[in-house]
Scaffold this active site. Sequence first.
Site, short mmCIF file in Angstrom:
data_model
loop_
_atom_site.label_atom_id
_atom_site.label_comp_id
_atom_site.label_asym_id
_atom_site.label_seq_id
_atom_site.Cartn_x
_atom_site.Cartn_y
_atom_site.Cartn_z
N LYS A 1 0.82 -1.27 -0.02
CA LYS A 1 0.00 0.03 0.09
C LYS A 1 0.91 1.33 -0.18
O LYS A 1 2.13 1.24 0.71
CB LYS A 1 -0.94 -0.06 1.22
CG LYS A 1 -2.31 0.71 1.11
CD LYS A 1 -3.23 0.08 0.33
CE LYS A 1 -4.42 0.57 0.14
NZ LYS A 1 -5.51 -0.26 -0.55
N ASP B 1 -6.74 4.35 -5.02
CA ASP B 1 -7.28 4.20 -3.74
C ASP B 1 -8.17 5.43 -3.40
O ASP B 1 -8.51 6.40 -4.34
CB ASP B 1 -6.38 3.93 -2.58
CG ASP B 1 -7.08 2.82 -1.59
OD1 ASP B 1 -8.12 3.78 -0.98
OD2 ASP B 1 -6.93 1.90 -1.54
P1 NAD Z 1 -13.91 7.46 -2.70
O1 NAD Z 1 -13.00 8.63 -2.46
O2 NAD Z 1 -14.55 7.43 -4.23
O3 NAD Z 1 -15.33 7.63 -2.00
C1 NAD Z 1 -15.30 7.67 -0.50
C2 NAD Z 1 -16.83 8.31 -0.21
O4 NAD Z 1 -16.75 8.14 1.37
C3 NAD Z 1 -16.98 9.64 -0.75
O5 NAD Z 1 -18.28 9.66 -1.06
C4 NAD Z 1 -16.64 10.55 0.75
O6 NAD Z 1 -17.61 11.75 0.63
C5 NAD Z 1 -17.25 9.41 1.40
N1 NAD Z 1 -16.82 9.83 3.00
C6 NAD Z 1 -15.61 10.25 3.33
N2 NAD Z 1 -15.66 10.36 4.63
C7 NAD Z 1 -16.69 10.10 5.25
C8 NAD Z 1 -17.52 10.07 6.55
N3 NAD Z 1 -16.77 10.39 7.64
N4 NAD Z 1 -18.68 9.70 6.67
C9 NAD Z 1 -19.45 9.33 5.31
N5 NAD Z 1 -18.96 9.35 4.20
C10 NAD Z 1 -17.70 9.82 4.08
O7 NAD Z 1 -13.37 6.24 -2.26
P2 NAD Z 1 -13.57 4.81 -2.86
O8 NAD Z 1 -12.80 4.28 -3.82
O9 NAD Z 1 -14.95 4.51 -3.00
O10 NAD Z 1 -13.29 3.73 -1.31
C11 NAD Z 1 -14.06 3.79 -0.39
C12 NAD Z 1 -13.42 2.81 0.41
O11 NAD Z 1 -13.25 1.40 -0.05
C13 NAD Z 1 -12.04 2.90 1.15
O12 NAD Z 1 -11.98 2.41 2.52
C14 NAD Z 1 -11.12 1.98 0.08
O13 NAD Z 1 -10.04 1.63 0.90
C15 NAD Z 1 -12.01 0.94 -0.09
N6 NAD Z 1 -11.71 0.25 -1.09
C16 NAD Z 1 -11.70 0.81 -2.30
C17 NAD Z 1 -11.61 0.02 -3.36
C18 NAD Z 1 -11.53 0.53 -4.90
O14 NAD Z 1 -11.31 -0.05 -5.92
N7 NAD Z 1 -12.08 1.88 -5.11
C19 NAD Z 1 -11.22 -1.32 -3.32
C20 NAD Z 1 -11.00 -1.89 -2.20
C21 NAD Z 1 -11.51 -1.06 -0.92
#
Ligand code: NAD
Length: 428
Positions: free
Chosen positions: A107, A147
């Site tokens: 990471k 990410d």
């Molecule tokens: P992103 O940045 O696209 O979206 C994050 C979302 O969470 C946004 O809508 C943001 O406004 C919201 N958010 C942030 N803080 C918040 C809070 N305190 N309360 C409520 N909403 C909040 O990110 P993503 O790619 O959708 O990733 C989300 C999660 O999934 C993370 O934990 C990431 O590590 C995990 N993840 C992502 C992927 C991927 O392929 N994108 C893969 C595996 C895991």
Amino acid sequence: MADTSFNAFEMAQSQFDKVADLLNLESAARKLLREPNREYHFNIPVHMDDGHTEVFRGFRVQHNDSRGPGKGGVRFHPMETINTVRALAMWMTWKTAAVDLPLGGSKGGVVCDPHNLSQFEQEQICRGWVRQIYRELGPNLDVPAPDVMTNAQHMLWMLDEFEVLTGGHFPGFITGKPVGMGGSLGRREATGYGVIITLREMLKENDIRPSDTVASVQGFGNVAQHAIELYQQLGGRTISVSSWDQQDSTSYCFHKKEGIDLEELRSITNTYGGIDKAKAKDLGYDVLPGERWLEQEVDILIPAALENQITRENVESIHSRVKIIAEGANGPTGPVADSLIQDRGILMIPDLLANAGGVTCSYFEQVQSNMNYYWTRDEALGKLDSKMTTSYLAVSELAQQKKLYMRDAAYIIAVGRVVQASRDRGWI
Ligand code: NAD
């Protein structure tokens, strides 16, 4: 916002310790897997648009690569810490093993807030990050990906910098690239869809029709939006989502009893997944405090925002109707909350399984990039469905056979595979 005193790495280590006990691991295996194999901390100086120079802190943590090249995203976050990156690297080792990909866990991150950076400044951070660490990365060594708050454009800047430095074309250096520039069709949807493929299998096993269920989702970014998309295609109704409001420095929950309209909400959401609250009110949404996403009277909760969101403080507010939690985010459930959820008999699809669709499709992207031959969207999503379904069924079968919590079953499979590879290599 995530609690800054929370140490995600301690949580990841305590999860590992529990599985090490269940597997009765010897001390060398515990020592090897409790800490990352390697980690790099470095400075990234950037000449900012206004003429001053800012120095950003960057990280890459390589937890374990006994099963293949490291794989893991690069996060941009103002509150990024090395312990979060360590935890996420360890979780990547387990996640790639849980779905049996020939990859390891890594990471990366940069402490920065892209909301306050121009496109040019973000490009300099991406290029600077690669300049500092490119000798330790590569298609056969360690492969970055997007990410939180990083996207396809960031990946392409990173790829370009790597190719300039190494003199060649290496599309397999990084994943999450734009389609047409080495990206895989289906990657954008893969994590969210993967969450719902595992949920679909769990509903099937429990004789519940998706169309009879209602869900509440935390977050409205990449994972949340695509999870909602596939869930709705299966007939499910999402009644609330939440997002971070940059201006107010707090989160809000957007609620509509009859179900949110995904396209309508997308049209008032910025690229960071932030929903415009004034426009949402005009569209008839109740705009509630952010933590209300957890309290909704629903069958399914999908945390898809950040780590450590379901905690000892708020776990009791989960409604008695909730039957399933599908972890879209990494590490959204703290250990105390996790055991209370287990005691209440709520079914858990743990992060290392539920959100492994992202890394699975990233692996497909690597394979296609290294071959320089690209698949159709149906081919990529078909293989994703088959991988996620097989992986879910293996975890569920072990859980049923041994009467284990789903998280423990997934960990036993994943850690067992990594221990075996480390033994086969003669590391332990
Ligand atoms: P992103 O940045 O696209 O979206 C994050 C979302 O969470 C946004 O809508 C943001 O406004 C919201 N958010 C942030 N803080 C918040 C809070 N305190 N309360 C409520 N909403 C909040 O990110 P993503 O790619 O959708 O990733 C989300 C999660 O999934 C993370 O934990 C990431 O590590 C995990 N993840 C992502 C992927 C991927 O392929 N994108 C893969 C595996 C895991």
